[in-house]
Design an enzyme around this catalytic site. Structure first.
Site, PDB file in Angstrom:
ATOM      1  N   GLU A   1       0.827  -1.206   0.000  1.00 58.67           N
ATOM      2  CA  GLU A   1       0.000   0.000   0.000  1.00 58.67           C
ATOM      3  C   GLU A   1       0.863   1.259   0.000  1.00 58.67           C
ATOM      4  O   GLU A   1       1.747   1.422   0.841  1.00 58.67           O
ATOM      5  CB  GLU A   1      -0.935   0.018   1.214  1.00 58.67           C
ATOM      6  CG  GLU A   1      -1.889   1.206   1.198  1.00 58.67           C
ATOM      7  CD  GLU A   1      -2.959   1.112   2.265  1.00 58.67           C
ATOM      8  OE1 GLU A   1      -3.509   2.158   2.630  1.00 58.67           O
ATOM      9  OE2 GLU A   1      -3.247  -0.002   2.720  1.00 58.67           O
TER      10      GLU A   1
ATOM     11  N   LYS B   1      -7.449   0.143  11.341  1.00 57.17           N
ATOM     12  CA  LYS B   1      -6.902  -0.411  10.099  1.00 57.17           C
ATOM     13  C   LYS B   1      -5.591   0.287   9.773  1.00 57.17           C
ATOM     14  O   LYS B   1      -4.616  -0.354   9.343  1.00 57.17           O
ATOM     15  CB  LYS B   1      -7.911  -0.235   8.964  1.00 57.17           C
ATOM     16  CG  LYS B   1      -7.494  -0.902   7.649  1.00 57.17           C
ATOM     17  CD  LYS B   1      -6.721   0.018   6.737  1.00 57.17           C
ATOM     18  CE  LYS B   1      -6.363  -0.669   5.433  1.00 57.17           C
ATOM     19  NZ  LYS B   1      -5.485   0.156   4.572  1.00 57.17           N
TER      20      LYS B   1
ATOM     21  N   ASP C   1       2.861 -14.248  11.756  1.00 57.91           N
ATOM     22  CA  ASP C   1       1.498 -14.486  11.270  1.00 57.91           C
ATOM     23  C   ASP C   1       0.655 -13.220  11.435  1.00 57.91           C
ATOM     24  O   ASP C   1       0.133 -12.948  12.505  1.00 57.91           O
ATOM     25  CB  ASP C   1       0.879 -15.643  12.059  1.00 57.91           C
ATOM     26  CG  ASP C   1      -0.473 -16.061  11.517  1.00 57.91           C
ATOM     27  OD1 ASP C   1      -1.050 -15.323  10.701  1.00 57.91           O
ATOM     28  OD2 ASP C   1      -0.955 -17.139  11.913  1.00 57.91           O
TER      29      ASP C   1
ATOM     30  N   HIS D   1      -1.421  11.050   0.303  1.00 63.44           N
ATOM     31  CA  HIS D   1      -1.728   9.715  -0.194  1.00 63.44           C
ATOM     32  C   HIS D   1      -1.737   9.685  -1.716  1.00 63.44           C
ATOM     33  O   HIS D   1      -1.182   8.778  -2.337  1.00 63.44           O
ATOM     34  CB  HIS D   1      -3.082   9.265   0.341  1.00 63.44           C
ATOM     35  CG  HIS D   1      -3.480   7.898  -0.124  1.00 63.44           C
ATOM     36  ND1 HIS D   1      -2.947   6.748   0.413  1.00 63.44           N
ATOM     37  CD2 HIS D   1      -4.336   7.497  -1.099  1.00 63.44           C
ATOM     38  CE1 HIS D   1      -3.466   5.698  -0.195  1.00 63.44           C
ATOM     39  NE2 HIS D   1      -4.316   6.128  -1.115  1.00 63.44           N
TER      40      HIS D   1
END
Length: 451
Positions: A86, A282, A298, A395
């Site tokens: 991302e 998030k 993990d 962004h």
């Protein structure tokens, strides 16, 4: 034409699997074969190692491996490796690290390291007899009969910390648990925990079968449902925080007091509003997951645990918190996280080993700290943008290259666009318009048709 199930797929060679895939699902497209094979490693031994990480592998799926420098953590300077696709995540973490570099940096503290596992079982007999049997006999026997399994872990300072009998019959009829806590030191410990739990189940079945306290009917009623560790580790917690005097937080044209007020309010909204908290957390996991993946751990387990912890009080809420007290701004995260620096991919994957070397060969506690720091830095960077310039400006500038690559822009054109948008807001529409003007076309498809 209807597709038919395939028998023995796993026994096919890698080339055989690809041939079947292309013929059955990709209309014989040869370019698909080229795409899959171009990601094979030319080092055959290295490729075989990757093939054996999973099942039915036909290629490798690459992710960018980036570096976020200038992290001052517990008064030592680190560069944190991050594996993530991302755009803007690594840049935002690096920017936050630089911001706090001269403001005391990040502090971490491992609050606890206990992990949990359960033997889930059903029992329709007398509860009082079961409880008495567990307390007087079974608990000690469970420890005794796992001594061989726990020998090496105990030698490293870990092992079984406690075992308790939990009555859950008020929530599900006849349902009980053996709830055990473990210390797994520098390993994540999943295999160790599950091996112990499976032995617990065997021991319980054997001991109850021989016990005189229970009737034949009660013995027959014992049914082990499953033995499995829990990825929810609320007692395996690390704290990361930053703090400084309020006056040090002036941000561009935004005064320090105004910045703190806006920032604090944004965190408070995430604490009370689940819709915002979900996106807020998030963003935290953007930073955490990138380090977890880079170090061979993990990320699914880490994600599941973090989100469960965020809802521990009955309502989904922010994982980060802030306060202003006596003129000091403090921003922190308490993150439940179970990771390891030995076992699994940590000793197999070359890039994972390199990532751990970059971090100075950390133990599990130190790695917990780096992961929490990356999450806190990412969250600080996101909130800082949200309450000042807005999130899209930075962004979209990071996303610019993705747009240009989709348009198959040349290197010269990429340089042009970077300069062109230095003082402009990037949007997909604006990039397309300027790209077409530069190429002298009305639509990007005209270029593809010409090629």
């Amino acid at each position: 034409m209807n597709k038919q199930p395939i028998e023995g797929f796993s026994k096919l060679s890698k080339e055989g699997k690809i041939e079947w895939l292309v013929n059955e699902f990709l209309q014989g497209e040869k370019k698909a074969i080229e795409t899959l094979k171009q990601y094979w490693n030319t080092d055959e031994a290295l490729q075989q190692l990757h093939d054996e990480f999973s099942e039915n592998t036909v290629s490798n799926f690459y992710m960018p491996f980036g570096l976020a420098p200038n992290f001052l953590v517990n008064n030592r300077l680190y560069t944190i490796p991050m594996a993530i696709e991302e755009s803007s995540v690594v840049a935002a973490a690096s920017k936050a690290a630089k911001f706090w570099l001269n403001r005391g940096g990040f502090k971490t503290e491992v609050l606890s390291t206990t992990k949990l596992g359960h033997v889930h079982f059903m029992f329709t007999g007398n509860k009082e007899k079961l409880t008495s049997f567990f307390e007087k006999h079974l608990r000690e026997k469970l420890i005794e009969e796992t001594n061989e399994i726990t020998h090496n872990m105990r030698a490293r300072g870990g092992g079984i910390m406690s075992i308790e009998l939990v009555d859950k019959t008020d929530e599900l009829e006849d349902y009980f648990q053996l709830k055990a806590s473990f210390e797994t030191v520098d390993s994540m410990g999943a295999n160790f925990i599950n091996s112990c739990l499976e032995q617990f189940a065997k021991t319980m079945e054997n001991e109850m079968a021989m016990a005189t306290e229970f009737t034949a009917e009660e013995k027959d009623s014992l049914q082990v449902v499953m033995c499995i560790l829990s990825n929810y580790t609320p007692d395996c917690i690390v704290r990361a925080e930053v703090s400084c005097a309020v006056e040090e937080l002036k941000d561009g044209n935004v005064l320090a007091e105004e910045f703190v007020e806006k920032f604090t309010r944004a965190v408070r909204i995430a604490e009370i509003e689940p819709y915002r908290a979900t996106t807020h957390n998030k963003g935290i996991m953007n930073g955490c997951d990138a380090v977890v993946i880079a170090t061979g751990n993990d990320f699914r387990a880490v994600e599941a645990c973090a989100h469960t912890y965020a809802a521990k009080d009955g309502k989904y809420s922010s994982l980060t918190h802030c306060e202003v007290k006596d003129g000091i701004f403090r921003f922190w995260i308490d993150l439940p996280i179970a990771v390891g620096t030995i076992g699994g991919l940590t000793s197999l994957h070359p890039l994972v080993k390199l990532a751990l070397d970059i971090l100075g060969k950390p133990n599990a506690k130190e790695l917990m700290g780096f992961i929490a720091v990356a999450g806190l830095a990412q969250n600080f960077g996101a909130l800082r943008s949200l309450v000042t310039t807005g999130i899209q400006k930075g962004h979209m500038k990071m996303h610019l290259m993705n747009i240009l690559n989709q348009l198959e822009a040349t290197e010269e054109e990429k340089h042009y666009f970077v300069n062109y948008f230095k003082d402009k807001t990037v949007s997909h529409h604006a990039v397309i318009n300027e790209f077409c003007r530069l190429r002298g076309v009305n639509h990007p498809n005209e270029i593809k048709k010409a090629n």
